[in-house]
Write a protein that holds these residues in place. Structure first.
Motif, mmCIF file in Angstrom:
data_model
loop_
_atom_site.group_PDB
_atom_site.id
_atom_site.type_symbol
_atom_site.label_atom_id
_atom_site.label_comp_id
_atom_site.label_asym_id
_atom_site.label_seq_id
_atom_site.Cartn_x
_atom_site.Cartn_y
_atom_site.Cartn_z
ATOM 1 N N PRO A 272 -1.127 11.511 24.041
ATOM 2 C CA PRO A 272 -0.854 10.072 24.144
ATOM 3 C C PRO A 272 -1.984 9.282 23.464
ATOM 4 C CG PRO A 272 -1.096 11.089 26.343
ATOM 5 C CD PRO A 272 -1.217 12.177 25.341
ATOM 6 N N ASN A 273 -1.635 8.286 22.709
ATOM 7 C CA ASN A 273 -2.605 7.452 21.975
ATOM 8 C C ASN A 273 -3.565 8.272 21.120
ATOM 9 O OD1 ASN A 273 -1.525 5.211 23.337
ATOM 10 N ND2 ASN A 273 -2.884 5.649 25.089
ATOM 11 N N SER A 274 -3.042 9.314 20.535
ATOM 12 C CA SER A 274 -3.923 10.215 19.780
ATOM 13 C C SER A 274 -4.580 9.497 18.606
ATOM 14 C CB SER A 274 -3.118 11.399 19.262
ATOM 15 O OG SER A 274 -3.926 12.174 18.392
ATOM 16 N N PRO A 275 -5.920 9.617 18.527
ATOM 17 C CA PRO A 275 -6.600 9.031 17.371
ATOM 18 C C PRO A 275 -6.251 9.788 16.079
ATOM 19 C CG PRO A 275 -8.141 10.280 18.726
ATOM 20 C CD PRO A 275 -6.844 10.270 19.470
ATOM 21 N N PHE A 276 -5.596 10.946 16.225
ATOM 22 C CA PHE A 276 -5.277 11.764 15.056
ATOM 23 C C PHE A 276 -3.837 11.585 14.607
ATOM 24 C CE2 PHE A 276 -8.453 13.891 17.684
ATOM 25 C CZ PHE A 276 -9.516 13.902 16.801
ATOM 26 N N TYR A 277 -3.107 10.730 15.339
ATOM 27 C CA TYR A 277 -1.666 10.611 15.140
ATOM 28 C C TYR A 277 -1.274 10.453 13.673
ATOM 29 C CZ TYR A 277 3.069 8.888 15.195
ATOM 30 O OH TYR A 277 4.394 8.722 14.934
ATOM 31 N N ALA A 278 -1.876 9.490 13.006
ATOM 32 C CA ALA A 278 -1.459 9.205 11.626
ATOM 33 C C ALA A 278 -2.390 9.837 10.585
ATOM 34 C CB ALA A 278 -1.396 7.704 11.426
ATOM 35 N N ARG A 279 -3.171 10.817 11.049
ATOM 36 C CA ARG A 279 -4.157 11.423 10.136
ATOM 37 C C ARG A 279 -3.653 12.744 9.556
ATOM 38 N NH1 ARG A 279 -8.522 7.870 9.312
ATOM 39 N NH2 ARG A 279 -8.764 6.669 11.236
ATOM 40 N N SER A 280 -4.267 13.141 8.468
ATOM 41 C CA SER A 280 -3.973 14.478 7.948
ATOM 42 C C SER A 280 -5.125 15.384 8.362
ATOM 43 C CB SER A 280 -3.872 14.447 6.429
ATOM 44 O OG SER A 280 -5.165 14.349 5.869
ATOM 45 N N GLN A 281 -4.878 16.692 8.314
ATOM 46 C CA GLN A 281 -5.917 17.620 8.773
ATOM 47 C C GLN A 281 -7.175 17.547 7.910
ATOM 48 O OE1 GLN A 281 -6.897 22.045 9.732
ATOM 49 N NE2 GLN A 281 -4.679 21.858 9.773
ATOM 50 N N ALA A 282 -6.974 17.189 6.650
ATOM 51 C CA ALA A 282 -8.128 17.106 5.751
ATOM 52 C C ALA A 282 -9.111 16.018 6.185
ATOM 53 C CB ALA A 282 -7.643 16.845 4.328
ATOM 54 N N GLU A 283 -8.636 15.071 6.964
ATOM 55 C CA GLU A 283 -9.515 13.965 7.385
ATOM 56 C C GLU A 283 -10.349 14.293 8.618
ATOM 57 O OE1 GLU A 283 -7.535 9.834 7.099
ATOM 58 O OE2 GLU A 283 -5.852 11.262 7.108
ATOM 59 N N VAL A 284 -9.961 15.345 9.332
ATOM 60 C CA VAL A 284 -10.661 15.604 10.592
ATOM 61 C C VAL A 284 -11.704 16.700 10.415
ATOM 62 C CG1 VAL A 284 -8.613 14.961 11.896
ATOM 63 C CG2 VAL A 284 -9.074 17.371 11.451
ATOM 64 N N GLU A 285 -12.658 16.721 11.340
ATOM 65 C CA GLU A 285 -13.619 17.823 11.294
ATOM 66 C C GLU A 285 -13.643 18.578 12.617
ATOM 67 O OE1 GLU A 285 -17.416 16.254 10.264
ATOM 68 O OE2 GLU A 285 -17.624 15.100 12.112
ATOM 69 N N PHE A 286 -13.906 19.884 12.481
ATOM 70 C CA PHE A 286 -13.986 20.774 13.634
ATOM 71 C C PHE A 286 -15.462 21.120 13.773
ATOM 72 C CE2 PHE A 286 -9.457 21.910 14.178
ATOM 73 C CZ PHE A 286 -8.934 21.372 13.007
ATOM 74 N N ARG A 287 -16.107 20.498 14.752
ATOM 75 C CA ARG A 287 -17.557 20.632 14.837
ATOM 76 C C ARG A 287 -18.019 20.612 16.275
ATOM 77 N NH1 ARG A 287 -21.194 16.754 11.027
ATOM 78 N NH2 ARG A 287 -23.023 17.306 12.262
ATOM 79 N N ASP A 288 -18.964 21.460 16.597
ATOM 80 C CA ASP A 288 -19.538 21.520 17.945
ATOM 81 C C ASP A 288 -18.451 21.593 19.020
ATOM 82 O OD1 ASP A 288 -22.003 21.266 16.718
ATOM 83 O OD2 ASP A 288 -21.933 19.067 16.808
ATOM 84 N N GLY A 289 -17.408 22.327 18.745
ATOM 85 C CA GLY A 289 -16.343 22.511 19.735
ATOM 86 C C GLY A 289 -15.472 21.290 19.929
ATOM 87 N N ARG A 290 -15.530 20.358 18.969
ATOM 88 C CA ARG A 290 -14.746 19.139 19.099
ATOM 89 C C ARG A 290 -13.996 18.830 17.804
ATOM 90 N NH1 ARG A 290 -17.955 15.493 22.676
ATOM 91 N NH2 ARG A 290 -18.109 13.933 21.022
#
Ligand code: MOS
Length: 755
Positions: A552-570
């Protein structure tokens, strides 16, 4: 003394852990004795099997007298070919993942003795001591003891081309151009024969199998093996059991180098006894019995080189004749390296084998290349001397921009940089040209160099990654860690791809209940299993990202995977720290207790097509030879290696150092002495089979050369397990010539060669 490694600053990174000289994740378990090897697993009621080995090489067994052995307290059974249970016989079932062409040896098959040291009986008792004592009481009478055929050098003319004998062997192509004619008209020529001795595998951990007989009649096998998956298939076929009735584990392996590629007889005997007696059985080979199977084959080689005045090769002839057994045609790539390394318009390559009354030879660290590069790199040194040319200059004049055999470009080849960097660290520009040109006290000093080359391979492998609610990542693949650092580098890859700390990642291996993996060999494990782990973790990232988008209310909703980072378990968005969500949070909110991904990764043959894939090295060695005593010391050695991405300079350097030590060992110490009359390796113990001690190893230095490769595999990794030993013996032999003016064309070089 061993110097600190030269750490290049350019080591490429997947994340914070790869490219770092990290300690082994299994180091603590190993040094505290918590890491259990094949013969250290125990259950109450375990029985102990001791093998009785043949004292003759070629005969028929007339009879066994086992009465005294059976009468000993604690002895449960003595198995021979006369009373053994039924095993798959005379069929394809005995073939394993590394089987040469032929009919594999089957222990306790019948009354034929095929080689000295052949297992003829297994004594099983309630204690190891009782079994060992009783084994000495088994009497065997032989009929028709025959003279074994053992003389390779007398049978060179009888060598046969082995054809396409097994995976990995490339039959040399027919002659190219007119090598003999070109040789005749060449400005300078070398024409020489070389000999490489047989060597036997002697890992710290001798071969052993502990077979637990489970209540349901299935077997759990702790084995010293490089490939549990292959051993499971082999054992189940030989014993006639369904695959799921045999589980093979090898969580720790105390050195292998090829000795654990093929299942050996102790494994069959232990499993056979366990099934028959319905008891758990362990069989451990003695150090002497380590000399009864699997050696680097005694190999004769001939090399002829012809060159122009400027050093350019116009003719290259490289032939090898190696021993094999009477029952299998073992073959390795010995001669093809020469033409690959040094493109030449006229060449002729030939590899033949001669069957002798010995056990089948076996892959030993860089099989074929160690042997072949000794000859070609010695011959190149001889040619340089003929031409009055610097040996390094001769290599550069003949540098192969393309693979000389296939004409393919290399996916990457930083051999020139290897030469330059190793020569620089060594101080090669100070070299004096004349042999016997430098003395230090009573010692003659000499410098030599050589090239190394090995295939960069990748084979199909599977892996599984599981992310748990508490943030832990479990990664698994049924590969092994034979001391190479597999546990550590796989953990590094997984941690970096998933953005986790090393501590939150656990990598499991060495168990057939895990996703299928190839045996560890050929230096292909990191490229193969590492690629699978990366792919499994990439799959987990996809899953995590999709779950996060659904929140719900995901900050990733309209994002592509290339925009996000997987870091420090988050999972996060750069520049939006408030948006970050821990993996655990995502799983919990979406009601997922564990996220799992299992993949099988194949090499990308389309991408690799048309390229030659290889690792390269340059080795520079200094020796000091005492003129009066003939003693040879390797006082320093520098090896530079180009092997693609280096995941862990510490474990990688360790692989290289191990190879260099073994190279010194082959050059100066190791030799399995075959008694030609008896057909028996007579120095079958570590007192008479020489290996270097600490005092023999002086200053060793490893240089990693930067090499980027986008073709070999997605990680750009080429593998390091074998390249370190290749070329070392030639560099030392060349240094010995430079020191003394004496050319020794056989291995090992011993002091009596120089007196
Ligand atoms: Mo290696 S000789 O492939 O273990």
């Amino acid at each position: 003394m061993i110097s600190l490694p030269h750490f290049p600053e350019h080591l490429q990174k997947l994340g914070p852990h790869t490219g770092k000289p990290l300690d082994r994740v299994d180091g603590l378990a190993k040094v505290t004795g918590k890491a259990l090897y094949a013969a250290e697993h125990h259950r109450p009621g375990l029985l102990y099997g001791v093998v009785v080995s043949s004292s003759v090489a070629r005969a028929r067994i007339r009879s066994f007298d086992t009465a005294d052995a059976l009468a000993e307290a604690g002895v449960v059974q003595v198995f021979t070919h006369q009373n053994r249970p039924k095993l798959a016989s005379r069929s394809k079932k005995w073939r394993d993942q590394d089987t040469p062409k032929g009919s594999p040896f089957r222990p306790l098959e019948d009354d034929r003795v095929l080689f000295s040291g052949q297992p003829l009986a297994l004594v099983v008792a309630t204690s190891f001591e009782a079994a060992r004592h009783a084994a000495a009481l088994v009497r065997i009478e032989f009929d028709e003891i025959e003279q074994p055929e053992t003389r390779l050098l007398e049978r060179l003319g009888q060598g046969k081309a082995p054809g396409r004998a097994k995976g990995g062997f490339t039959p040399p192509p027919g002659p190219h151009g007119h090598p003999q004619q070109a040789l005749k008209s060449a400005f300078a020529r070398v024409n020489a024969d070389y000999l490489v001795s047989a060597e036997h595998h002697n890992p710290m951990e001798p071969h052993a199998a502990t077979v637990f007989y489970e209540e349901d009649g299935s077997l759990t096998v702790y084995s010293k093996t490089q490939g549990p998956v292959g051993e499971q298939a082999f054992l189940s076929a030989v014993l006639g059991l369904k695959k799921d009735r045999v589980r093979v584990l090898a969580p720790f392996v105390g050195g292998a180098f090829g000795s654990g590629l093929r299942p050996q007889y102790h494994l069959v005997l232990a499993a056979m006894a366990a099934l028959e007696l319905k008891r758990s059985v362990r069989v451990v080979l003695s150090r002497q019995q380590m000399f009864t199977f699997g050696h680097r084959p005694y190999t004769w080689q001939h090399v002829a080189l012809g060159a122009e005045r400027d050093g350019k090769l116009v003719s290259l002839v490289h032939e090898a004749v190696a021993e094999t057994s009477k029952f299998e045609s073992y073959v390795e790539n010995v001669v093809t390296w020469s033409a690959r390394l040094y493109p030449c318009p006229n060449y002729s390559l030939n590899h033949r084998v001669v069957p002798l009354d010995v056990y089948t030879p076996l892959d030993m660290r860089a099989p074929g290349a160690v042997t072949g590069l000794f000859a070609i790199e010695s011959a190149m040194d001889e040619l340089a001397h003929e031409l009055g040319m610097d040996p390094l200059q001769l290599r550069l004049v003949n540098y192969g921009e393309k693979d000389g055999l296939t004409g393919h470009p290399y996916s990457s080849k930083e051999l020139r940089a290897c030469y330059q960097q190793a020569a620089g660290r060594f101080g090669w520009e100070q070299r004096w040209s004349e042999p016997r040109g430098r003395r230090e006290g009573s010692k003659l000093v000499g410098w030599g160099m050589a090239t190394g080359v090995w295939d960069a391979m990748q084979v199909p492998a599977s892996a599984r990654a599981r992310l748990h609610l508490d943030g832990r990542l479990e990664v698994a693949s049924a590969t092994t860690d034979i001391g190479t650092g597999t546990y550590t580098v796989m953990t590094q890859i997984a941690a970096d791809v998933m953005g986790l700390s090393l501590e939150s990642v656990e990598f499991k291996l060495g168990d057939t209940s895990l996703p299928e993996a190839p045996l560890q060999g050929g230096s292909f494990t990191v490229a193969s299993v590492g690629s699978a782990i990366k792919a499994a973790c990439d799959g987990l990232r996809d899953q995590l990202f999709k779950l996060a988008q659904k929140m719900p209310n995901s900050p990733f909703y309209a994002r592509s995977q290339a925009e996000v980072e997987f870091r420090d378990g988050r999972l996060g968005l750069p520049g939006h720290p408030e948006a970050a969500l821990s993996y655990a949070q995502i799983l919990r909110q979406q009601g997922v207790s564990v996220l799992e991904e299992e993949v099988k990764v194949l090499p990308n043959l389309l991408k690799q097509r048309g390229y030659s894939l290889a690792t390269h090295s340059a080795v520079f060695a200094e020796v000091q030879v005492d003129e009066e005593l003939g003693t040879i010391e390797v006082t320093r050695m520098v090896t530079a290696v180009a092997a693609g991405r280096i995941l862990n300079p510490k474990t990688s350097r360790n692989q290289l150092l191990g190879g260099m030590v073994w190279g010194i060992s082959s050059a100066l110490h190791e030799k399995s002495e075959l008694d030609l009359e008896l057909g028996r390796f007579i120095n079958h113990n570590l007192a008479e089979y020489h290996i270097p001690v600490q005092a023999d190893i002086r200053h060793l230095e490893v240089v990693f050369v930067e090499e980027q490769d986008e073709i070999v595999n997605p990680l750009g990794i080429k593998g390091l397990g074998e390249i370190g030993v290749i070329g070392v013996a030639a560099a030392i032999a060349n240094a010995v010539f430079h020191a003394t003016g004496r050319r020794v064309r056989h291995l090992p070089i011993r002091l009596d060669d120089l007196l």
